[in-house]
Design a protein around this motif. Sequence first.
Motif, short mmCIF file in Angstrom:
data_model
loop_
_atom_site.label_atom_id
_atom_site.label_comp_id
_atom_site.label_asym_id
_atom_site.label_seq_id
_atom_site.Cartn_x
_atom_site.Cartn_y
_atom_site.Cartn_z
N SER A 1 0.81 -1.21 0.00
CA SER A 1 0.00 0.00 0.00
C SER A 1 0.86 1.27 0.00
O SER A 1 0.54 2.24 -0.69
CB SER A 1 -0.90 -0.07 1.23
N ILE B 1 1.94 2.11 -3.41
CA ILE B 1 0.91 2.78 -4.22
C ILE B 1 0.87 4.27 -3.90
O ILE B 1 0.74 5.11 -4.80
CB ILE B 1 -0.47 2.13 -3.98
N GLU C 1 0.50 8.39 -6.06
CA GLU C 1 -0.83 9.01 -5.99
C GLU C 1 -1.04 10.04 -7.08
O GLU C 1 -2.12 10.16 -7.67
CB GLU C 1 -1.06 9.64 -4.61
N ILE D 1 -1.88 8.27 -10.31
CA ILE D 1 -3.24 7.70 -10.29
C ILE D 1 -4.28 8.81 -10.41
O ILE D 1 -5.28 8.68 -11.14
CB ILE D 1 -3.47 6.89 -8.99
N VAL E 1 -7.18 7.59 -13.44
CA VAL E 1 -7.75 6.73 -12.39
C VAL E 1 -7.86 5.27 -12.83
O VAL E 1 -7.85 4.35 -12.01
CB VAL E 1 -9.12 7.28 -11.92
N VAL E 2 -7.93 5.05 -14.14
CA VAL E 2 -8.07 3.68 -14.61
C VAL E 2 -6.88 2.80 -14.17
O VAL E 2 -6.99 1.59 -14.03
CB VAL E 2 -8.26 3.65 -16.14
N ALA F 1 -5.73 2.63 -11.25
CA ALA F 1 -6.13 2.02 -9.98
C ALA F 1 -6.97 0.77 -10.20
O ALA F 1 -6.91 -0.19 -9.43
CB ALA F 1 -6.90 3.04 -9.14
N ALA F 2 -7.75 0.80 -11.27
CA ALA F 2 -8.60 -0.36 -11.56
C ALA F 2 -7.79 -1.52 -12.14
O ALA F 2 -8.13 -2.69 -11.97
CB ALA F 2 -9.72 0.02 -12.51
N LEU F 3 -6.70 -1.18 -12.84
CA LEU F 3 -5.93 -2.24 -13.51
C LEU F 3 -4.81 -2.83 -12.64
O LEU F 3 -4.42 -3.98 -12.82
CB LEU F 3 -5.31 -1.69 -14.82
N MET F 4 -4.31 -2.03 -11.69
CA MET F 4 -3.14 -2.51 -10.94
C MET F 4 -3.39 -3.80 -10.14
O MET F 4 -2.49 -4.63 -10.03
CB MET F 4 -2.57 -1.40 -10.05
N PRO F 5 -4.62 -4.03 -9.61
CA PRO F 5 -4.79 -5.30 -8.88
C PRO F 5 -4.65 -6.53 -9.79
O PRO F 5 -4.33 -7.61 -9.33
CB PRO F 5 -6.21 -5.22 -8.32
N ILE F 6 -4.88 -6.34 -11.11
CA ILE F 6 -4.74 -7.48 -12.02
C ILE F 6 -3.28 -7.92 -12.07
O ILE F 6 -2.97 -9.11 -11.97
CB ILE F 6 -5.21 -7.09 -13.45
N GLY G 1 -2.45 -9.49 -8.68
CA GLY G 1 -3.20 -10.72 -8.40
C GLY G 1 -2.73 -11.91 -9.23
O GLY G 1 -2.48 -12.99 -8.70
N VAL G 2 -2.61 -11.73 -10.55
CA VAL G 2 -2.18 -12.85 -11.40
C VAL G 2 -0.73 -13.22 -11.07
O VAL G 2 -0.37 -14.40 -11.04
CB VAL G 2 -2.37 -12.51 -12.90
N ILE H 1 -3.52 -9.90 -21.90
CA ILE H 1 -3.97 -8.69 -21.21
C ILE H 1 -3.59 -7.44 -22.01
O ILE H 1 -4.36 -6.46 -22.05
CB ILE H 1 -3.42 -8.64 -19.76
N ASN I 1 -7.69 -16.92 -13.64
CA ASN I 1 -7.44 -15.92 -12.62
C ASN I 1 -7.48 -14.51 -13.22
O ASN I 1 -7.99 -13.56 -12.61
CB ASN I 1 -6.07 -16.19 -12.00
N ALA J 1 -9.85 -11.44 -12.16
CA ALA J 1 -9.26 -10.14 -11.82
C ALA J 1 -9.92 -9.04 -12.65
O ALA J 1 -10.12 -7.92 -12.17
CB ALA J 1 -7.75 -10.17 -12.07
N ILE K 1 -14.07 -1.84 -9.72
CA ILE K 1 -13.34 -0.61 -9.35
C ILE K 1 -13.71 0.56 -10.27
O ILE K 1 -13.88 1.68 -9.81
CB ILE K 1 -11.82 -0.87 -9.38
N GLU L 1 -14.67 5.11 -10.09
CA GLU L 1 -13.58 5.99 -10.51
C GLU L 1 -13.75 7.42 -9.98
O GLU L 1 -12.79 8.06 -9.57
CB GLU L 1 -13.45 6.00 -12.04
N VAL M 1 -7.59 9.78 -3.61
CA VAL M 1 -6.73 8.77 -4.22
C VAL M 1 -6.22 7.73 -3.20
O VAL M 1 -5.92 6.59 -3.54
CB VAL M 1 -5.55 9.43 -4.96
N ALA N 1 -4.95 3.18 -2.69
CA ALA N 1 -3.83 2.55 -2.00
C ALA N 1 -4.31 1.58 -0.93
O ALA N 1 -3.64 0.60 -0.62
CB ALA N 1 -2.93 3.61 -1.37
#
Lengths: 470, 470
Positions: A319, A322, A326, A329, A333-334, A336-341, A344-345, A393, B311, B315, B322, B326, B333, B337
């Motif tokens: 965290s 990340i 800031e 991001i 903002v997108v 933030a939506a893509l970073m967990p992918i 996670g993978v 991806i 996976n 994701a 998410i 937005e 922001v 995090a």
Amino acid sequence: MTSETELHGPEIDRGADADFDEDDRLHPDFVRAVLDAVEAGDVEEARARVEPLHPADIADLIELTPAEDRAALASAIADRIDGDVLAEMNDWVRDALVDALEPRQIADIAAELDTDDAVAIIEDLDADDQREVLRALDPDDRAAIEEALSYPEESAGRLMQRELIAVPEHWTVGDVLDYLRADDQLTTDFWEVFVVDPSHRPVGTCELSWILRTPRVVAVTDVMKREQTLIPVDMDQEEVALRFQKYALISAAVVDGGGRLVGMITVDDIVHIISQEAGEDALLLSGAGDGDINEPVRDSYKARVRWLIANLGTALVASTIITQFEGTIAKMVVLAALMPIVAGVGGNAGTQTLAVTVRALATNQLTRSNTLWAVRRELAIALMNGATIAVVIGIAVSLFFANPKLGVVIGTAMLCNILIAGLAGVLVPLTLERLKADPAIASSVFVTMTTDSMGFLVFLGLATASGLVG
Amino acid sequence: MTSETELHGPEIDRGADADFDEDDRLHPDFVRAVLDAVEAGDVEEARARVEPLHPADIADLIELTPAEDRAALASAIADRIDGDVLAEMNDWVRDALVDALEPRQIADIAAELDTDDAVAIIEDLDADDQREVLRALDPDDRAAIEEALSYPEESAGRLMQRELIAVPEHWTVGDVLDYLRADDQLTTDFWEVFVVDPSHRPVGTCELSWILRTPRVVAVTDVMKREQTLIPVDMDQEEVALRFQKYALISAAVVDGGGRLVGMITVDDIVHIISQEAGEDALLLSGAGDGDINEPVRDSYKARVRWLIANLGTALVASTIITQFEGTIAKMVVLAALMPIVAGVGGNAGTQTLAVTVRALATNQLTRSNTLWAVRRELAIALMNGATIAVVIGIAVSLFFANPKLGVVIGTAMLCNILIAGLAGVLVPLTLERLKADPAIASSVFVTMTTDSMGFLVFLGLATASGLVG
């Protein structure tokens, strides 16, 4: 301590097949019927239903009974709850049941059992109860159990039974046969006869089938197998289990520091350990501790919450990475939506490599001879996986957001993170093993921290450095 | 098909202890020395070093040799690579080695082995080679192996050996002893004698020790144990392994649909299966397939990339959640995090519950009789874990960001997500099991999707709804 099986095997039946479900466990209706009978005070009915069951199934019945009803059930069928039933029972359920018994009763049960089974029951008692039970045993049994308790937990010394057949090397097959027939104090459950020298050191092992198929006049030293797998009394049970597996043993001699025969371990005591040791890796990797569903809730909570807190710590590290981005991001903002992918993978790829490596270490498939080769192999797989996922991806994101540059950034970050995951997944457990720590226990936390942090860092870092964000 | 062990056991030694490392595997220096000798063309030296090894250790030596050097090693020590060595070898390594042999050579090796070991080697050959090997066998062996191959893979019929001792019920102990001594065509490795009725249905089992300890005149029906665990020939090997464990069996009779004795399974063939079945859950849960480090890289890639793509799909689902927030993230922001913490720790809690549930299902500890109780138990643990983590993260975030409202939002989201994780971790595998799917295989994907999506949804949703974001 006499052996629990009579010479003329018990002629009990396993109960009607209709009482068992498709998993070979007692049918819920059967369990319900017994518990209803107990609750209605119809002890005769409960006993009649339990009568034909195998000890392992009586143990099952008690395990399948809700904890609050176990005491009532146990007192209704008390005469059937003997050492064999206790020996088959889940550790937690047995401990709770044994705690409710008087030391005198426990001693009576222990006296019926082979040393290893008696020790399994007594070792979990608290110190006072243990002393009382030992005092109530007769001197021979007490000495054998006290000696077993002097060995470390989970060592061969705790697993072995003292009841075994050892014969001197100058005997013939005929001598062995006469000895076995003459002495009815001997144990009845044995699969091999150990041949010992005058200082009681094992020199060979005879399978019973060889003795049965050899003329009486032949010397035992001509029948026996000299190649033996001897188990040191302080060997860890996991190593004992691996030796039984590797050399396909039925029983093995346990020797003390001077090489003298002190006990025997049989394969039926080992199958539980093989299953337990092999199964516990999945539980340890997930941070679920012992993971036994019969464990008290408080103990499970304590085991699990420790790892959740460790996981919380690693999540906080990721965290803070990340928060360094800031500004990036906020502009896009997108991300933030893509970073967990990416994280996670990558984490999933790391867990795959980790599971494979931990299993290979546990089964002694991965040793110093092939470490380098195994690392190269995992990297090759990571490269192939990374390239595949990166392309998928990358194309998907390029098209969906109509932003090829974003596609290249996420694809590159994904490839990097899967390579990092592969490296961490194999190096972390190898390092822990080298440091004599159990690689199954703490590896997950390190690998997840790496894949999370690196996933965010590489993705957000590339997004910033590439000029993707205005 | 004669048994591989001579009546007078082989008098080979296990090799010097210095040749083994702390894991009881061959020492890298030993492996290196043998390979150096092979490379230098010094076949005599290589053979001399391999000579004293146990078959299981020769199998190890070949496994620990890099794949590209195995052919040279195998041809140097060809005379020591017999059926016993092949039977002990890792499946992948054996397949590669057997592929290099002529069908005639494979037939010679198979003829030495018990049916179960011969089948293990022949079943993996391609159809043409299989036909050729079978043609090269003598008719009895061929018939036995063809019959075994007619049973489904991983069934009792593939595991069992035809070599066993069965005696009629009217015999005495003396008759059995005379029969065993007289016929030297009989198998030598057996631990129990099966007593059969005139239609060859098993009526009881005698441990050899009981026969040895009983006077000759006693009828076998008075010595035998009538309570038997019979294995149907089409039973899955995992269920066979669980029966061996539950009833502590050394060997068991295998019966056909008509209840007739057709074979015997011994515990030494089962220990590998117990270990494999118990260990594979960790691998399946992580999506690593078989997870054998000897598997070819391409096969490992194919097994793993499927799950990484699955996976990736989950994701992406979490990612679309998410994107719904937005606007909220753009205003604050720091939420970007913090959100991976809620998803990540929830995922970890879900994996813990999942590992425990899958293990309990695999060991038949969790059945229909105690499902409700187990679900309640997991929810109780989840509540305790969730409350603890919620308080820790809530206070930490409140203080660090000097924003108590943000602390309450993340704490509440964390509690909710850990409860959801507990529920998903127990219900997903239970549902898959009810649908006759292997709960170890696909559970992780569903549970991770749930904890990721719900983590983001609850946290960002609460942040929006609570008016936290101005």
